[in-house]
Design a protein around this motif. Sequence first.
Motif, PDB file in Angstrom:
ATOM      1  N   ARG A  25     -90.471  66.561 -60.258  1.00 15.98           N
ATOM      2  CA  ARG A  25     -89.212  65.577 -60.360  1.00 15.98           C
ATOM      3  C   ARG A  25     -88.707  65.505 -58.933  1.00 15.98           C
ATOM      4  NH1 ARG A  25     -85.129  67.575 -63.407  1.00 15.98           N
ATOM      5  NH2 ARG A  25     -84.029  65.488 -62.932  1.00 15.98           N
ATOM      6  N   GLY A  26     -87.621  64.737 -59.013  1.00 15.32           N
ATOM      7  CA  GLY A  26     -86.960  64.580 -57.561  1.00 15.32           C
ATOM      8  C   GLY A  26     -87.603  63.719 -56.690  1.00 15.32           C
ATOM      9  N   MET A  27     -88.613  62.903 -56.891  1.00 16.74           N
ATOM     10  CA  MET A  27     -89.200  62.200 -56.072  1.00 16.74           C
ATOM     11  C   MET A  27     -88.867  60.686 -55.976  1.00 16.74           C
ATOM     12  SD  MET A  27     -91.547  64.012 -54.906  1.00 16.74           S
ATOM     13  CE  MET A  27     -92.409  65.468 -55.317  1.00 16.74           C
ATOM     14  N   GLU A  28     -89.183  59.673 -55.467  1.00 11.19           N
ATOM     15  CA  GLU A  28     -88.502  58.372 -55.438  1.00 11.19           C
ATOM     16  C   GLU A  28     -88.496  57.755 -56.726  1.00 11.19           C
ATOM     17  OE1 GLU A  28     -90.113  56.604 -52.044  1.00 11.19           O
ATOM     18  OE2 GLU A  28     -89.440  58.362 -50.974  1.00 11.19           O
ATOM     19  N   LEU A  48     -92.601  67.418 -66.918  1.00 10.75           N
ATOM     20  CA  LEU A  48     -91.475  67.194 -65.819  1.00 10.75           C
ATOM     21  C   LEU A  48     -90.968  68.646 -65.155  1.00 10.75           C
ATOM     22  CD1 LEU A  48     -89.639  64.258 -67.668  1.00 10.75           C
ATOM     23  CD2 LEU A  48     -91.366  63.893 -65.794  1.00 10.75           C
ATOM     24  N   VAL A  49     -91.350  68.751 -64.032  1.00 15.05           N
ATOM     25  CA  VAL A  49     -91.013  70.018 -63.259  1.00 15.05           C
ATOM     26  C   VAL A  49     -89.814  69.863 -62.168  1.00 15.05           C
ATOM     27  CG1 VAL A  49     -91.908  72.036 -61.924  1.00 15.05           C
ATOM     28  CG2 VAL A  49     -93.387  70.719 -63.389  1.00 15.05           C
ATOM     29  N   ASN A  50     -88.898  70.501 -62.519  1.00 12.37           N
ATOM     30  CA  ASN A  50     -87.750  70.497 -61.607  1.00 12.37           C
ATOM     31  C   ASN A  50     -87.983  70.896 -60.384  1.00 12.37           C
ATOM     32  OD1 ASN A  50     -86.046  69.955 -63.681  1.00 12.37           O
ATOM     33  ND2 ASN A  50     -84.926  71.876 -64.004  1.00 12.37           N
ATOM     34  N   GLN A  51     -87.395  70.442 -59.409  1.00 13.33           N
ATOM     35  CA  GLN A  51     -87.372  70.848 -57.935  1.00 13.33           C
ATOM     36  C   GLN A  51     -86.468  72.163 -57.899  1.00 13.33           C
ATOM     37  OE1 GLN A  51     -88.545  69.322 -55.169  1.00 13.33           O
ATOM     38  NE2 GLN A  51     -89.654  68.020 -56.847  1.00 13.33           N
ATOM     39  N   GLU A  52     -86.585  72.997 -56.749  1.00 17.19           N
ATOM     40  CA  GLU A  52     -86.168  74.335 -56.991  1.00 17.19           C
ATOM     41  C   GLU A  52     -84.415  74.182 -57.130  1.00 17.19           C
ATOM     42  OE1 GLU A  52     -86.367  78.276 -54.187  1.00 17.19           O
ATOM     43  OE2 GLU A  52     -86.882  76.322 -53.122  1.00 17.19           O
ATOM     44  N   GLY A  55     -83.005  73.966 -60.819  1.00 20.48           N
ATOM     45  CA  GLY A  55     -83.375  75.302 -61.466  1.00 20.48           C
ATOM     46  C   GLY A  55     -83.643  75.084 -62.952  1.00 20.48           C
ATOM     47  N   PHE A  56     -83.004  75.516 -64.180  1.00 21.24           N
ATOM     48  CA  PHE A  56     -83.217  75.529 -65.381  1.00 21.24           C
ATOM     49  C   PHE A  56     -82.767  74.219 -66.136  1.00 21.24           C
ATOM     50  CE2 PHE A  56     -83.954  79.757 -64.155  1.00 21.24           C
ATOM     51  CZ  PHE A  56     -85.161  80.046 -64.828  1.00 21.24           C
ATOM     52  N   THR A  57     -82.214  73.293 -65.462  1.00 18.96           N
ATOM     53  CA  THR A  57     -81.502  71.884 -65.874  1.00 18.96           C
ATOM     54  C   THR A  57     -82.457  71.368 -66.772  1.00 18.96           C
ATOM     55  OG1 THR A  57     -80.073  71.968 -64.060  1.00 18.96           O
ATOM     56  CG2 THR A  57     -80.087  70.063 -65.238  1.00 18.96           C
ATOM     57  N   THR A  58     -82.031  70.461 -67.881  1.00 21.82           N
ATOM     58  CA  THR A  58     -83.008  69.979 -68.799  1.00 21.82           C
ATOM     59  C   THR A  58     -81.904  68.835 -69.114  1.00 21.82           C
ATOM     60  OG1 THR A  58     -82.330  71.255 -70.704  1.00 21.82           O
ATOM     61  CG2 THR A  58     -84.528  71.844 -69.516  1.00 21.82           C
ATOM     62  N   TYR A  59     -82.572  67.704 -69.247  1.00 20.82           N
ATOM     63  CA  TYR A  59     -82.156  66.573 -69.588  1.00 20.82           C
ATOM     64  C   TYR A  59     -82.475  65.970 -71.007  1.00 20.82           C
ATOM     65  CZ  TYR A  59     -80.849  66.471 -64.785  1.00 20.82           C
ATOM     66  OH  TYR A  59     -80.349  67.004 -63.612  1.00 20.82           O
ATOM     67  N   THR A  60     -81.591  65.211 -71.743  1.00 24.68           N
ATOM     68  CA  THR A  60     -82.101  64.443 -73.079  1.00 24.68           C
ATOM     69  C   THR A  60     -82.434  62.882 -72.575  1.00 24.68           C
ATOM     70  OG1 THR A  60     -79.928  64.095 -73.779  1.00 24.68           O
ATOM     71  CG2 THR A  60     -80.977  66.080 -74.597  1.00 24.68           C
ATOM     72  N   ASP A  61     -83.661  62.560 -72.554  1.00 18.53           N
ATOM     73  CA  ASP A  61     -83.911  61.125 -72.200  1.00 18.53           C
ATOM     74  C   ASP A  61     -84.879  60.712 -73.353  1.00 18.53           C
ATOM     75  OD1 ASP A  61     -82.785  61.133 -69.525  1.00 18.53           O
ATOM     76  OD2 ASP A  61     -84.714  62.450 -68.672  1.00 18.53           O
ATOM     77  N   PRO A  62     -84.802  59.319 -73.470  1.00 20.04           N
ATOM     78  CA  PRO A  62     -85.613  58.565 -74.485  1.00 20.04           C
ATOM     79  C   PRO A  62     -86.866  58.484 -73.715  1.00 20.04           C
ATOM     80  CG  PRO A  62     -84.060  57.112 -73.460  1.00 20.04           C
ATOM     81  CD  PRO A  62     -83.994  58.331 -72.791  1.00 20.04           C
ATOM     82  N   HIS A  63     -87.976  59.357 -73.865  1.00 23.28           N
ATOM     83  CA  HIS A  63     -89.033  59.250 -72.999  1.00 23.28           C
ATOM     84  C   HIS A  63     -90.106  58.264 -73.971  1.00 23.28           C
ATOM     85  CE1 HIS A  63     -88.486  62.282 -70.060  1.00 23.28           C
ATOM     86  NE2 HIS A  63     -87.740  63.038 -71.032  1.00 23.28           N
ATOM     87  N   VAL A  64     -91.088  57.627 -72.854  1.00 24.37           N
ATOM     88  CA  VAL A  64     -92.066  56.904 -73.956  1.00 24.37           C
ATOM     89  C   VAL A  64     -93.193  57.572 -74.255  1.00 24.37           C
ATOM     90  CG1 VAL A  64     -91.424  54.904 -72.429  1.00 24.37           C
ATOM     91  CG2 VAL A  64     -93.094  56.162 -71.404  1.00 24.37           C
ATOM     92  N   LEU A  65     -93.329  58.872 -73.897  1.00 24.75           N
ATOM     93  CA  LEU A  65     -94.362  59.925 -74.332  1.00 24.75           C
ATOM     94  C   LEU A  65     -93.702  61.160 -74.653  1.00 24.75           C
ATOM     95  CD1 LEU A  65     -97.015  59.283 -71.507  1.00 24.75           C
ATOM     96  CD2 LEU A  65     -97.432  58.461 -73.953  1.00 24.75           C
ATOM     97  N   PRO A  66     -94.347  61.857 -75.350  1.00 25.71           N
ATOM     98  CA  PRO A  66     -94.122  63.279 -75.521  1.00 25.71           C
ATOM     99  C   PRO A  66     -93.784  64.008 -74.166  1.00 25.71           C
ATOM    100  CG  PRO A  66     -95.756  62.927 -77.079  1.00 25.71           C
ATOM    101  CD  PRO A  66     -95.730  61.789 -76.060  1.00 25.71           C
ATOM    102  N   ALA A  67     -92.825  64.481 -73.884  1.00 26.00           N
ATOM    103  CA  ALA A  67     -92.545  65.278 -72.570  1.00 26.00           C
ATOM    104  C   ALA A  67     -91.651  66.432 -72.706  1.00 26.00           C
ATOM    105  CB  ALA A  67     -91.616  64.270 -71.725  1.00 26.00           C
ATOM    106  N   SER A  68     -91.930  67.270 -71.677  1.00 25.55           N
ATOM    107  CA  SER A  68     -91.138  68.540 -71.643  1.00 25.55           C
ATOM    108  C   SER A  68     -90.537  68.873 -70.333  1.00 25.55           C
ATOM    109  CB  SER A  68     -92.126  69.659 -72.383  1.00 25.55           C
ATOM    110  OG  SER A  68     -91.242  70.794 -72.293  1.00 25.55           O
ATOM    111  N   HIS A  69     -89.270  69.215 -70.044  1.00 28.74           N
ATOM    112  CA  HIS A  69     -89.002  69.582 -68.879  1.00 28.74           C
ATOM    113  C   HIS A  69     -89.101  71.161 -68.588  1.00 28.74           C
ATOM    114  CE1 HIS A  69     -86.141  66.232 -68.048  1.00 28.74           C
ATOM    115  NE2 HIS A  69     -86.604  65.832 -69.474  1.00 28.74           N
TER     116      HIS A  69
END
Length: 85
Positions: A25-28, A48-52, A55-69
């Motif tokens: 995550r955190g790219m453009e 989806l991997v957080n930037q340093e 930390g442990f922040t996660t979001y609730t998003d309507p993903h188009v595929l199964p996804a995990s943060h």
Amino acid sequence: MLSQNGNDGSLKDINVKGEVVFCERGMEISRLDQGKVVKAAGGGATLLVNQEQEGFTTYTDPHVLPASHLSYAAGLNVKHYKHNL
């Protein structure tokens, strides 16, 4: 399967059909757009991997595929595991 950023075209020459794709995550590109890129390439799910700093922040998003943060630390563990197979 690993993908550095999930940007459009980043999976162009990689066969990800049905695979779980690791996206940093955190790219453009937004979290949702990363999933769209993975789906367009035939991928089955995203990690989806957080930037340093996130930390442990996660979001609730309507993903188009199964996804995990994943936390940054967990993402490093996945990278280490994948590179040492």
